[in-house]
Design a protein around this motif. Structure first.
Motif, mmCIF file in Angstrom:
data_model
loop_
_atom_site.group_PDB
_atom_site.id
_atom_site.type_symbol
_atom_site.label_atom_id
_atom_site.label_comp_id
_atom_site.label_asym_id
_atom_site.label_seq_id
_atom_site.Cartn_x
_atom_site.Cartn_y
_atom_site.Cartn_z
ATOM 1 N N GLY A 50 0.856 -1.318 -0.164
ATOM 2 C CA GLY A 50 0.069 -0.177 0.025
ATOM 3 C C GLY A 50 0.883 1.226 -0.017
ATOM 4 N N ALA A 51 2.315 1.088 -0.111
ATOM 5 C CA ALA A 51 3.062 2.247 -0.101
ATOM 6 C C ALA A 51 3.286 2.571 -1.493
ATOM 7 N N GLU A 52 2.165 2.943 -2.354
ATOM 8 C CA GLU A 52 2.561 3.174 -3.683
ATOM 9 C C GLU A 52 3.529 4.533 -4.105
ATOM 10 N N PHE A 53 3.433 5.556 -3.298
ATOM 11 C CA PHE A 53 4.474 6.634 -3.588
ATOM 12 C C PHE A 53 5.783 6.182 -3.406
ATOM 13 N N LEU A 54 6.135 5.383 -2.448
ATOM 14 C CA LEU A 54 7.567 5.094 -2.244
ATOM 15 C C LEU A 54 7.943 3.954 -3.495
ATOM 16 N N ASN A 135 -0.949 8.015 1.316
ATOM 17 C CA ASN A 135 0.229 7.754 1.913
ATOM 18 C C ASN A 135 1.334 9.072 1.256
ATOM 19 N N THR A 136 1.153 9.600 0.072
ATOM 20 C CA THR A 136 2.005 10.626 -0.252
ATOM 21 C C THR A 136 1.543 11.823 0.637
ATOM 22 N N ALA A 137 0.402 12.061 1.257
ATOM 23 C CA ALA A 137 0.159 13.260 2.133
ATOM 24 C C ALA A 137 0.715 12.783 3.454
ATOM 25 N N ALA A 138 0.353 11.341 3.737
ATOM 26 C CA ALA A 138 1.201 11.238 5.242
ATOM 27 C C ALA A 138 2.524 11.352 5.331
ATOM 28 N N LEU A 139 3.399 10.884 4.106
ATOM 29 C CA LEU A 139 4.699 11.131 4.243
ATOM 30 C C LEU A 139 5.308 12.656 4.086
ATOM 31 N N GLY A 140 4.455 13.538 3.473
ATOM 32 C CA GLY A 140 4.593 15.007 3.310
ATOM 33 C C GLY A 140 4.371 15.464 4.776
ATOM 34 N N HIS A 141 3.361 15.049 5.589
ATOM 35 C CA HIS A 141 3.132 15.589 6.904
ATOM 36 C C HIS A 141 4.254 15.246 7.884
ATOM 37 N N VAL A 142 4.899 13.947 7.984
ATOM 38 C CA VAL A 142 5.889 13.610 8.808
ATOM 39 C C VAL A 142 7.213 14.214 8.150
ATOM 40 N N LEU A 143 7.530 14.487 7.064
ATOM 41 C CA LEU A 143 8.733 14.891 6.387
ATOM 42 C C LEU A 143 8.690 16.631 6.633
ATOM 43 N N TYR A 144 7.704 17.423 6.391
ATOM 44 C CA TYR A 144 7.698 18.871 6.496
ATOM 45 C C TYR A 144 6.996 19.359 7.503
ATOM 46 N N ASP A 145 6.277 18.471 8.298
ATOM 47 C CA ASP A 145 5.728 19.147 9.599
ATOM 48 C C ASP A 145 6.541 18.706 10.883
ATOM 49 N N HIS A 146 7.000 17.589 10.996
ATOM 50 C CA HIS A 146 7.594 17.018 12.304
ATOM 51 C C HIS A 146 9.075 17.388 12.054
ATOM 52 N N TYR A 147 9.471 16.819 10.776
ATOM 53 C CA TYR A 147 11.233 16.733 10.721
ATOM 54 C C TYR A 147 11.698 17.646 9.748
ATOM 55 N N VAL A 148 11.231 18.939 9.632
ATOM 56 C CA VAL A 148 11.540 19.754 8.535
ATOM 57 C C VAL A 148 12.993 20.332 8.593
ATOM 58 N N LEU B 170 1.559 21.310 -7.907
ATOM 59 C CA LEU B 170 1.294 22.546 -6.713
ATOM 60 C C LEU B 170 0.047 23.034 -6.859
ATOM 61 N N CYS B 171 -0.389 23.346 -8.193
ATOM 62 C CA CYS B 171 -1.793 23.868 -8.348
ATOM 63 C C CYS B 171 -2.911 22.813 -8.180
ATOM 64 N N VAL B 172 -2.636 21.691 -8.261
ATOM 65 C CA VAL B 172 -3.506 20.655 -8.247
ATOM 66 C C VAL B 172 -3.780 20.058 -6.572
ATOM 67 N N GLY B 173 -2.816 19.900 -5.934
ATOM 68 C CA GLY B 173 -2.914 19.344 -4.840
ATOM 69 C C GLY B 173 -3.042 17.847 -4.829
ATOM 70 N N SER B 174 -2.911 17.149 -5.947
ATOM 71 C CA SER B 174 -3.035 15.571 -6.041
ATOM 72 C C SER B 174 -2.403 15.084 -6.973
ATOM 73 N N LEU B 175 -1.931 13.767 -6.813
ATOM 74 C CA LEU B 175 -1.079 13.204 -8.041
ATOM 75 C C LEU B 175 -1.900 12.368 -8.985
ATOM 76 N N ASN B 176 -3.489 12.458 -8.824
ATOM 77 C CA ASN B 176 -4.234 11.518 -9.458
ATOM 78 C C ASN B 176 -4.526 12.304 -10.587
ATOM 79 N N LEU B 177 -4.535 11.432 -11.839
ATOM 80 C CA LEU B 177 -4.752 12.448 -13.244
ATOM 81 C C LEU B 177 -5.909 12.914 -13.220
ATOM 82 N N THR B 178 -7.106 11.994 -12.756
ATOM 83 C CA THR B 178 -8.528 12.678 -12.796
ATOM 84 C C THR B 178 -8.540 13.748 -12.129
#
Lengths: 204, 336
Positions: A50-54, A135-148, B170-178
């Motif tokens: 389920g870690a498609e971003f990684l 999981n993209t957003a979750a990783l972002g929160h960890v990296l940029y909010d907690h460990y910036v 940045l302008c979208v806020g998502s990686l989803n193509l739709t």
């Protein structure tokens, strides 16, 4: 579930087999190609977790950039197989030692799991449930909010490493003719062309 | 039995049907793109182009395909056989695989995954392997030189492409193509992000090894570059892969900048036309630009190509990422 289990065993088996081929194949280019196959299957395992971003970043960074440079270098090397065999025995103790250390560390990680299952959860940040946050957003929160700050300093270290590599390899050669496009474009007709009357029979 | 049918067999059939419904039109499009290329360039050079096989030469792609199919596949004696055969197969299948995430209309994608744009970026960055493997496995100097050029070129332009994609994200806020397409409901990204649109288009030219960046196959120096040693179907696979990649990159440009399947204006006469037709019309427009560029521009010199990639596009796109991010933050336009 059966499909996922089958996919897991497929990816894992191909990954282990290709990892073995990386170190055992005679041709270094084949080694790199097997390494790429191993990266790919690792990405497949990430997707199953389920870690498609990684998974995608693994493919973009390792397969798309790092392995290309590997292949680039290895292709142009004139490698002598016999010499490699000789070096293999020479470096075997060091390699075996590193392998052993890695194995012990992996064992310790697994051991910590077995001995106290709660220890892992206490050490790191709580992971939001996957159905609420991608999981993209979750990783972002960890990296940029907690460990910036740590993230930024890692970036700085990489920058220093890059500058260092450039300084070490930069050679200023004498007599290299460089093109200055701005100068070429800004040339005018009367600077470039001179019209001369040449009387026939005599040179310029 | 019922569980087997509903749990495994039926989904498999549906997926296979979807794949066929995507691949077959794609292959037809690839075949007729070669025809369109010859016709368009012919028209620009005041020639007639293919006009003998079938009405208006419409059967020409089929004739070419049949010819290539019946030719002999030659394996050079010094070639590394497995890699030599693997290279065109890889090029072709990568060009097909990427289409699994392209949404042709809302919900019309085989897999509408969360990280669609990263998947596309990853697959397009793998295209270089087909070229490198072909060049190395041929064991001959021109293919090898072509492969080296191509590897350097594709890696260089990927960097600025990545920055362009980041600006859009940045302008979208998502990686989803739709989501990327739906974020362009009010205005297509090619309007506010016009410079990035131009950079992206030029980078796709370099990424697909098309003129004016077709140095990997520069005829005048390298005969045919990395596929000199290939013949018959192996050559055809490279050819098909290159054209499928062109269509893919046009699709990517359409999704990122031209609003995908959305009509240009959101009211009556435009909304009557269904989404997929808009999508294909936009892809066709971008493809026409590809052909137009090929008919118009001379080939870049190699050092100028590298200069353009690293010294012009990379700093500019980096700057534009900063500017876009700053503007979004300053005016509070950040997507939720």
């Amino acid at each position: 579930m059966i499909v996922q289990a089958l996919a897991f065993y497929l990816f894992a088996a191909i990954m282990v087999a290709s990892a073995v081929m990386v170190i055992s194949s005679r041709n270094p280019v084949h080694s790199v190609l097997f390494l790429i196959l191993a990266f790919f299957n690792a990405a497949g395992l990430f997707v199953l977790l389920g870690a498609e971003f990684l998974a995608m970043i693994l493919v973009v960074v390792y397969v798309g950039a790092v392995a290309v440079l590997f292949l680039f270098v290895v292709m142009m090397l004139d490698v002598n197989i016999a010499e490699l065999r000789h070096g293999f025995l020479q470096y075997l103790p060091i390699g075996a030692l590193i392998g052993l250390i890695l194995l012990v560390e992996l064992g310790m990680v697994a051991g910590a799991w077995v001995i106290s299952p709660g220890a892992g959860a206490a050490a790191h940040l709580p992971i939001p449930p996957p159905d609420q946050v991608t999981n993209t957003a979750a990783l972002g929160h960890v990296l940029y909010d907690h460990y910036v700050y740590l993230f930024q300093s890692a970036g700085l270290i990489l920058l220093v490493a890059m500058v260092g590599a450039i300084v070490l390899t930069l050679r200023q050669r004498e007599g290299v003719r460089r093109q200055s496009i701005a100068r070429q474009i800004s040339r005018r007709r009367d600077e470039a062309i001179e019209v001369k009357d040449v009387t026939s029979g005599s040179g310029v | 039995m019922n569980l087997f049918w509903e749990g495994y067999a039926w989904p498999t059939i549906v997926i296979v049907a979807q794949i066929i419904a995507m691949i077959v039109p794609l292959l037809v499009a690839v075949a007729y793109l070669t025809y369109a290329e010859r016709k368009v360039i012919a028209a620009m050079q005041m020639r007639k182009g293919p006009n003998v096989v079938g009405p208006f030469g419409l059967l020409q792609p089929l004739a070419d395909g049949v010819k290539l199919l019946f030719k002999e596949t030659i394996l050079p004696a010094g070639a590394n056989r497995v890699v030599f055969i693997l290279a065109p197969v890889l090029t072709f299948s990568l060009a097909m695989v990427a289409w699994s995430v392209i949404p042709v209309d809302e919900g019309w994608a085989i897999a509408d995954i969360n990280v669609g744009i990263l998947f596309l970026f990853a697959i397009s960055s793998l295209g270089v392997y087909g070229v490198i493997m072909a060049g190395w496995a041929s064991n001959s100097k021109y293919p090898f030189l072509g492969a080296l050029r191509s590897a350097a070129q594709m890696v260089s332009y990927e960097v600025s492409m990545g920055f362009v994609i980041i600006t859009v994200l940045l302008c979208v806020g998502s990686l989803n193509l739709t989501d990327i397409v739906l974020a362009q409901r009010n205005v297509w990204f090619c309007v506010p992000l016009l410079p990035m649109f131009v950079i992206f288009f030029i980078s796709t030219l370099a990424e697909t090894n098309r003129a004016p960046f077709d140095l990997p196959e520069g005829e005048s120096e390298l005969v045919a570059g990395y596929f000199v040693e290939y013949s018959a179907m192996a050559f055809a696979l490279f050819f098909l892969g290159e054209y499928a990649n062109m269509i893919l990159m046009s699709g990517m440009t359409t999704i990122l900048f031209l609003g995908g399947w959305l009509p240009p204006l959101g009211f009556a006469p435009f909304t009557w036309i269904p989404g997929p037709i808009w999508f294909f019309a936009k892809v066709a427009l971008v493809l026409f630009l590809f052909l137009w560029v090929r008919a118009t521009f001379p080939r870049y010199r190699y050092d100028q190509l590298m200069r353009l990639g690293w010294k012009v596009f990379l700093p500019f796109s980096l700057l534009w990422v900063v500017v876009t991010a700053g503007a979004l933050l300053a005016f509070g336009w950040l997507p939720k």
